[in-house]
Design a protein around this motif. Structure first.
Motif, PDB file in Angstrom:
ATOM      1  N   ALA A 238       0.828  -1.206   0.000  1.00  0.00           N
ATOM      2  CA  ALA A 238       0.000   0.000   0.000  1.00  0.00           C
ATOM      3  C   ALA A 238       0.866   1.262   0.000  1.00  0.00           C
ATOM      4  O   ALA A 238       0.741   2.137   0.844  1.00  0.00           O
ATOM      5  N   GLY A 239       1.768   1.336  -0.947  1.00  0.00           N
ATOM      6  CA  GLY A 239       2.615   2.510  -1.093  1.00  0.00           C
ATOM      7  C   GLY A 239       2.426   3.100  -2.473  1.00  0.00           C
ATOM      8  O   GLY A 239       1.382   2.904  -3.098  1.00  0.00           O
ATOM      9  N   PRO A 240       3.414   3.814  -2.972  1.00  0.00           N
ATOM     10  CA  PRO A 240       3.322   4.338  -4.337  1.00  0.00           C
ATOM     11  C   PRO A 240       3.146   3.203  -5.350  1.00  0.00           C
ATOM     12  O   PRO A 240       3.577   2.078  -5.112  1.00  0.00           O
ATOM     13  N   THR A 241       2.524   3.505  -6.480  1.00  0.00           N
ATOM     14  CA  THR A 241       2.333   2.481  -7.518  1.00  0.00           C
ATOM     15  C   THR A 241       3.493   2.438  -8.498  1.00  0.00           C
ATOM     16  O   THR A 241       3.578   1.522  -9.316  1.00  0.00           O
ATOM     17  N   ASP A 242       4.375   3.444  -8.435  1.00  0.00           N
ATOM     18  CA  ASP A 242       5.552   3.414  -9.314  1.00  0.00           C
ATOM     19  C   ASP A 242       6.738   4.040  -8.581  1.00  0.00           C
ATOM     20  O   ASP A 242       6.579   4.811  -7.635  1.00  0.00           O
ATOM     21  N   TRP A 243       7.926   3.687  -9.059  1.00  0.00           N
ATOM     22  CA  TRP A 243       9.157   4.038  -8.360  1.00  0.00           C
ATOM     23  C   TRP A 243      10.206   4.482  -9.381  1.00  0.00           C
ATOM     24  O   TRP A 243      10.127   4.116 -10.559  1.00  0.00           O
ATOM     25  N   ALA A 244      11.199   5.227  -8.912  1.00  0.00           N
ATOM     26  CA  ALA A 244      12.241   5.710  -9.815  1.00  0.00           C
ATOM     27  C   ALA A 244      13.190   4.584 -10.221  1.00  0.00           C
ATOM     28  O   ALA A 244      13.623   4.505 -11.373  1.00  0.00           O
ATOM     29  N   THR A 245      13.520   3.713  -9.272  1.00  0.00           N
ATOM     30  CA  THR A 245      14.457   2.632  -9.539  1.00  0.00           C
ATOM     31  C   THR A 245      14.038   1.372  -8.798  1.00  0.00           C
ATOM     32  O   THR A 245      13.273   1.430  -7.823  1.00  0.00           O
ATOM     33  N   ARG A 246      14.567   0.251  -9.225  1.00  0.00           N
ATOM     34  CA  ARG A 246      14.326  -1.000  -8.504  1.00  0.00           C
ATOM     35  C   ARG A 246      15.000  -0.988  -7.144  1.00  0.00           C
ATOM     36  O   ARG A 246      14.555  -1.669  -6.215  1.00  0.00           O
TER      37      ARG A 246
ATOM     38  N   ALA B 284       7.189   2.289 -20.078  1.00  0.00           N
ATOM     39  CA  ALA B 284       7.707   3.067 -21.197  1.00  0.00           C
ATOM     40  C   ALA B 284       8.252   4.421 -20.750  1.00  0.00           C
ATOM     41  O   ALA B 284       9.167   4.972 -21.370  1.00  0.00           O
ATOM     42  N   ASP B 285       7.700   4.962 -19.633  1.00  0.00           N
ATOM     43  CA  ASP B 285       8.167   6.269 -19.152  1.00  0.00           C
ATOM     44  C   ASP B 285       9.387   6.166 -18.241  1.00  0.00           C
ATOM     45  O   ASP B 285       9.847   7.164 -17.677  1.00  0.00           O
ATOM     46  N   GLY B 286       9.908   4.938 -18.082  1.00  0.00           N
ATOM     47  CA  GLY B 286      11.102   4.733 -17.270  1.00  0.00           C
ATOM     48  C   GLY B 286      10.848   4.457 -15.809  1.00  0.00           C
ATOM     49  O   GLY B 286      11.776   4.111 -15.064  1.00  0.00           O
ATOM     50  N   ARG B 287       9.619   4.599 -15.356  1.00  0.00           N
ATOM     51  CA  ARG B 287       9.269   4.308 -13.961  1.00  0.00           C
ATOM     52  C   ARG B 287       9.135   2.794 -13.777  1.00  0.00           C
ATOM     53  O   ARG B 287       8.808   2.048 -14.706  1.00  0.00           O
ATOM     54  N   VAL B 288       9.385   2.349 -12.546  1.00  0.00           N
ATOM     55  CA  VAL B 288       9.317   0.924 -12.211  1.00  0.00           C
ATOM     56  C   VAL B 288       8.022   0.646 -11.462  1.00  0.00           C
ATOM     57  O   VAL B 288       7.620   1.427 -10.581  1.00  0.00           O
TER      58      VAL B 288
ATOM     59  N   HIS C 255      -1.314  -2.440  -6.889  1.00  0.00           N
ATOM     60  CA  HIS C 255      -2.108  -1.320  -7.372  1.00  0.00           C
ATOM     61  C   HIS C 255      -3.456  -1.263  -6.642  1.00  0.00           C
ATOM     62  O   HIS C 255      -3.951  -0.184  -6.326  1.00  0.00           O
ATOM     63  N   LEU C 256      -4.030  -2.408  -6.356  1.00  0.00           N
ATOM     64  CA  LEU C 256      -5.285  -2.442  -5.607  1.00  0.00           C
ATOM     65  C   LEU C 256      -5.068  -1.966  -4.168  1.00  0.00           C
ATOM     66  O   LEU C 256      -5.875  -1.202  -3.627  1.00  0.00           O
ATOM     67  N   ALA C 257      -3.965  -2.400  -3.549  1.00  0.00           N
ATOM     68  CA  ALA C 257      -3.667  -2.000  -2.168  1.00  0.00           C
ATOM     69  C   ALA C 257      -3.394  -0.502  -2.085  1.00  0.00           C
ATOM     70  O   ALA C 257      -3.833   0.176  -1.154  1.00  0.00           O
ATOM     71  N   ALA C 258      -2.677   0.027  -3.070  1.00  0.00           N
ATOM     72  CA  ALA C 258      -2.372   1.453  -3.072  1.00  0.00           C
ATOM     73  C   ALA C 258      -3.640   2.291  -3.244  1.00  0.00           C
ATOM     74  O   ALA C 258      -3.809   3.329  -2.598  1.00  0.00           O
ATOM     75  N   ALA C 259      -4.548   1.845  -4.104  1.00  0.00           N
ATOM     76  CA  ALA C 259      -5.808   2.559  -4.314  1.00  0.00           C
ATOM     77  C   ALA C 259      -6.645   2.571  -3.040  1.00  0.00           C
ATOM     78  O   ALA C 259      -7.252   3.582  -2.674  1.00  0.00           O
TER      79      ALA C 259
END
Length: 312
Positions: A165-173, A204-208, A216-220
């Motif tokens: 339940a955190g962000p759905t995307d990240w800058a790096t692994r 495609a935008d480079g985010r992980v 995604h369900l937990a974050a929502a």
């Protein structure tokens, strides 16, 4: 790591870490187009038809079984459950055993040639019971790993909900690795890095982002607490119904059943006692492990499954 990196290139190091001798089996990814347009994906190990099929738990993917399959030493299939790994997400987010079972059965029918020893951990364990009850021709033996129907959700599963339940995307692994380690997940840093790589993708935008739908369900849900509270109430009611359906599935299984319980896992002694009462013909084995027995005790679990596979 490149997105084109060989996903099976980790196997030799995993074998060495676990003290497993011999060359790693050949691995290949397989894919099946389902009737509704979704895709089911899986991993096949070895040069012969699979003898054992593995189903992972919620938030994981087929690669969680890699080291167990190395220890097993037999041709095997590991399936990405719908909504996980390289399998399509479900629009209805219905990730429950009886809904997942027909897709798993379709994969087993396409990718195996004989009744399987079907091994499932957590959500995969409940799905294995549903498959064995509804498609007995595909299954000769069932091994359920650290799950029983109606398990207390306040025990261990809440940790996973909090983790995802955190962000759905990240800058790096690397950010995902640090988060996993901060929650006490993933084991060693090298294991966590491997797990994150195999369970995430670069957009495609480079985010992980995580490959599986659950994050995604937990974050929502975390972003809308009021809606999440209403959903939690519905889920509690649904869990009661699904728990009974899980017991019905286990009662309908005609092949031998083994419950493997981690002594520090999600299945309590009371849960195990209820399992033994409801499924008296089943065997119960306790291993020194947390919930992910396949990652903490892969050699012991591989030995147990090999014994089941070679039984008459």
């Amino acid at each position: 790591m490149s997105e084109h990196f060989d996903e099976f290139s980790f196997l030799p190091a995993q074998a060495a870490d676990a003290g497993i001798a011999g060359p790693a089996p050949r691995g290949e990814r397989v894919s099946l187009a389902l009737a509704d347009g979704r895709t089911l994906s899986g991993l096949r190990y070895g040069d012969e038809a699979p003898i054992v099929t593995f189903l992972h738990g919620a938030g994981l993917n087929a690669h969680t079984w890699d080291t167990t399959i190395l220890a097993l030493g037999l041709p095997a299939l590991a399936i990405d459950l719908p909504g996980h790994g390289d399998s399509s997400w479900r629009d209805d987010a219905a990730y429950v055993a009886r809904v997942l079972a027909p897709d798993v059965a379709a994969g087993m029918d396409a990718w195996t040639t004989s009744p399987q020893v079907l091994v499932g951990q957590s959500l995969g364990g409940l799905t294995a019971a549903a498959v064995a009850a509804s498609h007995p021709d595909l299954v000769r033996d069932v091994v359920v790993v650290d799950i029983t129907p109606g398990i207390d959700q306040s025990a261990g599963p809440s940790q996973l909900r909090d983790f995802f339940a955190g962000p759905t995307d990240w800058a790096t692994r690397d950010e995902l690795v640090e988060r996993a380690l901060s929650f006490g997940l993933g084991g060693s840093r090298r294991a966590a890095e491997r797990g994150v790589y195999l369970n995430s993708r670069v957009r495609a935008d480079g985010r992980v982002e995580w490959k599986h739908h659950f994050a995604h369900l937990a974050a929502a849900a975390a972003a809308d607490p009021e809606s999440s509270a209403r959903l939690a109430g519905r889920q509690d009611a649904l869990a009661s119904v699904l728990g009974e359906s899980g017991w019905q599935d286990l009662a309908g299984v005609r092949s031998p059943i083994t419950l493997v319980r981690g002594d520090r896992g999600y299945v309590t002694e009371a849960d195990a006692a209820e399992f033994a009462r409801r499924v008296p013909a089943a065997s119960v084995v306790v291993m020194a492990s947390g919930h992910n027995v396949q990652e903490e005790q892969p050699t012991a679990l591989g030995d147990l499954v090999r014994t089941r596979a070679r039984a008459d």
